[in-house]
Design an enzyme around this catalytic site. Structure first.
Site, mmCIF file in Angstrom:
data_model
loop_
_atom_site.group_PDB
_atom_site.id
_atom_site.type_symbol
_atom_site.label_atom_id
_atom_site.label_comp_id
_atom_site.label_asym_id
_atom_site.label_seq_id
_atom_site.Cartn_x
_atom_site.Cartn_y
_atom_site.Cartn_z
ATOM 1 N N HIS A 237 1.047 -1.038 0.053
ATOM 2 C CA HIS A 237 0.179 -0.104 -0.049
ATOM 3 C C HIS A 237 0.877 1.050 0.018
ATOM 4 O O HIS A 237 0.831 1.837 -0.885
ATOM 5 C CB HIS A 237 -0.952 0.140 1.291
ATOM 6 C CG HIS A 237 -1.763 -1.070 1.408
ATOM 7 N ND1 HIS A 237 -2.977 -1.476 0.810
ATOM 8 C CD2 HIS A 237 -1.694 -2.009 2.499
ATOM 9 C CE1 HIS A 237 -3.398 -2.532 1.335
ATOM 10 N NE2 HIS A 237 -2.991 -2.837 2.179
ATOM 11 N N ASP A 238 1.735 1.496 1.054
ATOM 12 C CA ASP A 238 2.237 2.572 1.223
ATOM 13 C C ASP A 238 3.301 3.269 0.190
ATOM 14 O O ASP A 238 3.499 4.308 -0.080
ATOM 15 C CB ASP A 238 2.815 2.887 2.727
ATOM 16 C CG ASP A 238 1.597 2.992 3.807
ATOM 17 O OD1 ASP A 238 2.003 2.576 4.908
ATOM 18 O OD2 ASP A 238 0.471 3.301 3.257
#
Ligand code: RIB
Ligand code: CA
Length: 309
Positions: A237-238
């Site tokens: 995700h990040d």
């Protein structure tokens, strides 16, 4: 072109990979890291930010931020990130303490001192710190260059509720404040991040690159395999946030008007058609993103001591 950024984060396995990538990339100048409770509590997320810097041998100021959401109880994600927040992966001890200046004051000072529009915020966590900045100093917040945030689920199911994603659901009130502030916000939801996953061959590729950043990222992603089918990692995700900051051409934005469900029910944090215009990344060239991630972790730009205080 060099971009100066502040990373707002709750490290967190995927946060750690994103931070190592940002520190390693020659076109990103990480001016500061601000932490928020999010995944694992403010003490642990702040200590983890310091440990990640120790591994990368970079001196970047770390400012601790909100210990809890604006208006709700804190609910962590230690089941995903492990009790230490980094999947039990070996990191050095911090080589320097966090700054005494809290995140909110640091954000106000740094954004206020920087030329207007020259400082981007990369938000990898619940948006509590950013919402506090907007509430406390709206005229300063409007000086932000770009605000790129991982969060939400548009057409994808959620990951903490059937329609809600962790960063938004952890502090829906903060997200609503950020969405409605009229900042140049790009949101990267699960619709995109779920397309960016590593497999066993990718882990081998990272291990072969041999740098501390690549090897530790390999170990972090391996920890992220636990609890999945084993064929691929949980979504990265990040790391999508600094990658979009550098290569927006690898992502497909859609202009949307969204609002955040701030109820107390199971839909808390769900995104719904609403009034706030923002760009939402809905497509990604995932392999290109993974390639740049691996290449950068394998060839980190020389450590810089950051002059920013
Ligand atoms: O839903 C994914 C987000 O929640 C990521 O930022 C991850 O680190 C967790 O904080
Ligand atoms: Ca995070």
């Amino acid at each position: 072109m060099m971009r100066r950024v502040i990373i707002d984060t709750d490290p967190g396995i995927d946060d750690a990979i994103a931070i190592l990538f940002a520190l390693a990339h020659p076109q990103l100048d990480v001016a500061a890291i601000t932490t928020v409770a999010g995944n694992i509590g403010i003490g642990t997320t702040t200590r983890n930010a310091l440990r990640i810097l120790a591994l990368a041998e970079q001196a970047v100021p770390v400012h601790a931020g909100a210990a809890r959401p604006l208006a709700r109880e804190h609910a962590d994600a230690s089941a995903i990130h492990g009790r230490d927040g980094l999947g039990g992966v070996a990191f050095p001890e911090p080589v320097a303490p966090a700054s005494d200046e809290p995140a909110l004051q640091a954000l106000i000072r740094m954004i206020g001192e920087a030329p207007e529009g020259s400082l981007d915020i990369l938000a990898l966590a619940p948006l509590t710190n950013i919402a506090m900045l907007i509430r406390e100093a709206p005229q300063i917040a409007r000086r932000i260059g770009r605000l790129i945030a991982m969060g939400g689920a548009v057409r994808e199911p959620g990951n903490v509720g059937k329609r809600s994603e962790f960063n938004i659901a952890h502090d829906p009130e903060a997200a609503e404040i950020v969405f409605s502030a009229g900042l140049p916000l790009t949101l990267i939801p699960l619709d995109v991040t779920r397309k960016v996953r590593a497999d066993a061959a990718y882990l081998e590729r990272l291990a072969t690159l041999g740098t501390p950043q690549a090897i530790v990222s390999r170990d972090l992603i391996a920890a992220y395999f636990i609890g999945t089918s084993g064929g691929e990692s949980r979504p990265l995700h990040d790391p999508c946030v600094p990658l979009l900051a550098l290569r927006p051409d690898l992502f497909t934005p859609e202009a949307m008007r969204l609002s955040v469900d701030c109820s107390q029910g199971e839909l808390a944090g769900a995104l719904a058609p609403g009034e706030h215009p923002l760009d939402v990344a809905m497509g990604v060239r995932a392999q290109a993103v993974l390639d740049i991630l691996a290449e950068t972790l394998g060839h980190p730009s020389s450590p810089r001591t950051t002059s920013h205080q």
